[in-house]
Design a protein around this motif. Structure first.
Motif, PDB file in Angstrom:
ATOM      1  N   MET A   1       0.820  -1.197   0.000  1.00  0.00           N
ATOM      2  CA  MET A   1       0.000   0.000   0.000  1.00  0.00           C
ATOM      3  C   MET A   1       0.860   1.256   0.000  1.00  0.00           C
ATOM      4  N   ILE A   2       1.803   1.351   0.929  1.00  0.00           N
ATOM      5  CA  ILE A   2       2.658   2.538   1.003  1.00  0.00           C
ATOM      6  C   ILE A   2       3.471   2.672  -0.282  1.00  0.00           C
ATOM      7  N   GLY A   3       3.974   1.570  -0.791  1.00  0.00           N
ATOM      8  CA  GLY A   3       4.760   1.601  -2.019  1.00  0.00           C
ATOM      9  C   GLY A   3       3.980   2.162  -3.196  1.00  0.00           C
ATOM     10  N   ALA A   4       2.737   1.735  -3.335  1.00  0.00           N
ATOM     11  CA  ALA A   4       1.892   2.226  -4.423  1.00  0.00           C
ATOM     12  C   ALA A   4       1.630   3.723  -4.271  1.00  0.00           C
ATOM     13  N   ARG A   5       1.458   4.187  -3.032  1.00  0.00           N
ATOM     14  CA  ARG A   5       1.216   5.619  -2.809  1.00  0.00           C
ATOM     15  C   ARG A   5       2.465   6.447  -3.067  1.00  0.00           C
ATOM     16  N   ILE A   6       3.644   5.892  -2.757  1.00  0.00           N
ATOM     17  CA  ILE A   6       4.896   6.587  -3.073  1.00  0.00           C
ATOM     18  C   ILE A   6       4.992   6.782  -4.588  1.00  0.00           C
ATOM     19  N   LYS A   7       4.730   5.719  -5.321  1.00  0.00           N
ATOM     20  CA  LYS A   7       4.784   5.802  -6.788  1.00  0.00           C
ATOM     21  C   LYS A   7       3.740   6.791  -7.314  1.00  0.00           C
ATOM     22  N   GLU A   8       2.558   6.739  -6.752  1.00  0.00           N
ATOM     23  CA  GLU A   8       1.487   7.653  -7.173  1.00  0.00           C
ATOM     24  C   GLU A   8       1.891   9.117  -6.967  1.00  0.00           C
ATOM     25  N   GLU A   9       2.497   9.408  -5.826  1.00  0.00           N
ATOM     26  CA  GLU A   9       2.951  10.780  -5.547  1.00  0.00           C
ATOM     27  C   GLU A   9       4.073  11.193  -6.494  1.00  0.00           C
ATOM     28  N   ARG A  10       5.004  10.293  -6.753  1.00  0.00           N
ATOM     29  CA  ARG A  10       6.091  10.596  -7.683  1.00  0.00           C
ATOM     30  C   ARG A  10       5.533  10.918  -9.065  1.00  0.00           C
ATOM     31  N   GLU A  11       4.583  10.126  -9.519  1.00  0.00           N
ATOM     32  CA  GLU A  11       3.978  10.353 -10.833  1.00  0.00           C
ATOM     33  C   GLU A  11       3.126  11.619 -10.850  1.00  0.00           C
ATOM     34  N   ARG A  12       2.437  11.899  -9.746  1.00  0.00           N
ATOM     35  CA  ARG A  12       1.625  13.116  -9.669  1.00  0.00           C
ATOM     36  C   ARG A  12       2.494  14.349  -9.845  1.00  0.00           C
ATOM     37  N   LEU A  13       3.699  14.319  -9.279  1.00  0.00           N
ATOM     38  CA  LEU A  13       4.619  15.452  -9.367  1.00  0.00           C
ATOM     39  C   LEU A  13       5.487  15.397 -10.627  1.00  0.00           C
ATOM     40  N   LYS A  14       5.238  14.363 -11.458  1.00  0.00           N
ATOM     41  CA  LYS A  14       5.958  14.200 -12.719  1.00  0.00           C
ATOM     42  C   LYS A  14       7.470  14.142 -12.521  1.00  0.00           C
ATOM     43  N   LEU A  15       7.884  13.357 -11.530  1.00  0.00           N
ATOM     44  CA  LEU A  15       9.305  13.165 -11.235  1.00  0.00           C
ATOM     45  C   LEU A  15       9.732  11.767 -11.667  1.00  0.00           C
ATOM     46  N   THR A  16      10.932  11.666 -12.190  1.00  0.00           N
ATOM     47  CA  THR A  16      11.483  10.359 -12.552  1.00  0.00           C
ATOM     48  C   THR A  16      11.946   9.649 -11.285  1.00  0.00           C
ATOM     49  N   LEU A  17      12.226   8.360 -11.409  1.00  0.00           N
ATOM     50  CA  LEU A  17      12.774   7.601 -10.274  1.00  0.00           C
ATOM     51  C   LEU A  17      14.055   8.266  -9.770  1.00  0.00           C
ATOM     52  N   SER A  18      14.914   8.641 -10.694  1.00  0.00           N
ATOM     53  CA  SER A  18      16.194   9.262 -10.320  1.00  0.00           C
ATOM     54  C   SER A  18      15.998  10.586  -9.596  1.00  0.00           C
ATOM     55  N   GLU A  19      15.124  11.444 -10.117  1.00  0.00           N
ATOM     56  CA  GLU A  19      14.873  12.754  -9.494  1.00  0.00           C
ATOM     57  C   GLU A  19      14.306  12.580  -8.083  1.00  0.00           C
ATOM     58  N   PHE A  20      13.348  11.689  -7.958  1.00  0.00           N
ATOM     59  CA  PHE A  20      12.703  11.438  -6.672  1.00  0.00           C
ATOM     60  C   PHE A  20      13.716  10.901  -5.664  1.00  0.00           C
ATOM     61  N   ALA A  21      14.556   9.991  -6.121  1.00  0.00           N
ATOM     62  CA  ALA A  21      15.576   9.388  -5.256  1.00  0.00           C
ATOM     63  C   ALA A  21      16.565  10.441  -4.760  1.00  0.00           C
ATOM     64  N   VAL A  22      17.003  11.324  -5.642  1.00  0.00           N
ATOM     65  CA  VAL A  22      17.944  12.376  -5.251  1.00  0.00           C
ATOM     66  C   VAL A  22      17.324  13.272  -4.184  1.00  0.00           C
ATOM     67  N   ILE A  23      16.071  13.657  -4.366  1.00  0.00           N
ATOM     68  CA  ILE A  23      15.387  14.517  -3.389  1.00  0.00           C
ATOM     69  C   ILE A  23      15.319  13.822  -2.030  1.00  0.00           C
ATOM     70  N   ALA A  24      15.043  12.524  -2.050  1.00  0.00           N
ATOM     71  CA  ALA A  24      14.918  11.762  -0.803  1.00  0.00           C
ATOM     72  C   ALA A  24      16.272  11.414  -0.194  1.00  0.00           C
ATOM     73  N   GLY A  25      17.337  11.639  -0.941  1.00  0.00           N
ATOM     74  CA  GLY A  25      18.664  11.252  -0.451  1.00  0.00           C
ATOM     75  C   GLY A  25      18.844   9.746  -0.458  1.00  0.00           C
ATOM     76  N   ALA A  26      18.276   9.107  -1.468  1.00  0.00           N
ATOM     77  CA  ALA A  26      18.335   7.648  -1.579  1.00  0.00           C
ATOM     78  C   ALA A  26      18.793   7.271  -2.983  1.00  0.00           C
ATOM     79  N   GLY A  27      19.117   6.018  -3.155  1.00  0.00           N
ATOM     80  CA  GLY A  27      19.489   5.521  -4.466  1.00  0.00           C
ATOM     81  C   GLY A  27      18.265   5.132  -5.272  1.00  0.00           C
ATOM     82  N   LYS A  28      18.451   5.030  -6.582  1.00  0.00           N
ATOM     83  CA  LYS A  28      17.360   4.636  -7.472  1.00  0.00           C
ATOM     84  C   LYS A  28      16.840   3.243  -7.117  1.00  0.00           C
ATOM     85  N   ARG A  29      17.738   2.344  -6.769  1.00  0.00           N
ATOM     86  CA  ARG A  29      17.352   0.982  -6.375  1.00  0.00           C
ATOM     87  C   ARG A  29      16.508   1.005  -5.101  1.00  0.00           C
ATOM     88  N   THR A  30      16.913   1.854  -4.143  1.00  0.00           N
ATOM     89  CA  THR A  30      16.163   1.984  -2.891  1.00  0.00           C
ATOM     90  C   THR A  30      14.743   2.464  -3.165  1.00  0.00           C
TER      91      THR A  30
END
Length: 136
Positions: A1-30
């Motif tokens: 559930m949380i994972g799907a909402r994270i993805k939904e928020e990332r897509e809502r803000l039109k951010l790529t996996l890489s952009e979102f990861a950088v903002i969060a201070g995490a890796g793309k794999r994470t």
């Protein structure tokens, strides 16, 4: 559930996996693991995501926060708050009805005296005369 909402928020803000990861201070794999629901972000990472408009309340609880807005919406809100009251009324009419009451032709046609009712929010008013009731 949380994972799907994270993805939904990332897509809502039109951010790529890489952009979102950088903002969060995490890796793309994470981030990929978060979206799959195999691991979860820390409070510090969620706080970092909050700074770019991610609805952290929604991610954690599934309930949308009224405070979650995009950076573009924040710019508009800041500009709106600086406007004189008369301009705020005009902007409100334009946003709710599509009618630009700054035009004298619209005033002559009576369109500036539009009664507005927003479905579901119980907000009504005669915006042109300043009798506006916006309920939270």
């Amino acid at each position: 559930m949380i994972g799907a909402r994270i993805k939904e928020e990332r897509e809502r803000l039109k951010l790529t996996l890489s952009e979102f990861a950088v903002i969060a201070g995490a890796g793309k794999r994470t981030l990929s693991d978060w979206e799959k629901g195999t691991t979860y972000p820390t409070a510090l990472q969620l706080s970092a995501l909050n700074t770019v408009g991610v609805d952290v309340t929604y991610i954690v609880t599934g309930q949308r926060s009224q405070a979650a807005i995009t950076p573009e919406e924040q710019v508009m809100l800041d500009a709106y708050r600086k406007l004189p009251e008369e301009n705020k009324k005009r902007l409100m009419v334009l946003a709710l009805t599509g009618v630009d009451i700054s035009s004298s032709d619209e005033k002559k046609k009576g369109k500036a005296n539009t009664k507005v009712s927003i479905k579901g929010d119980n907000n009504t008013g005669n915006i042109a005369t300043g009798n506006i009731k916006l309920r939270k």
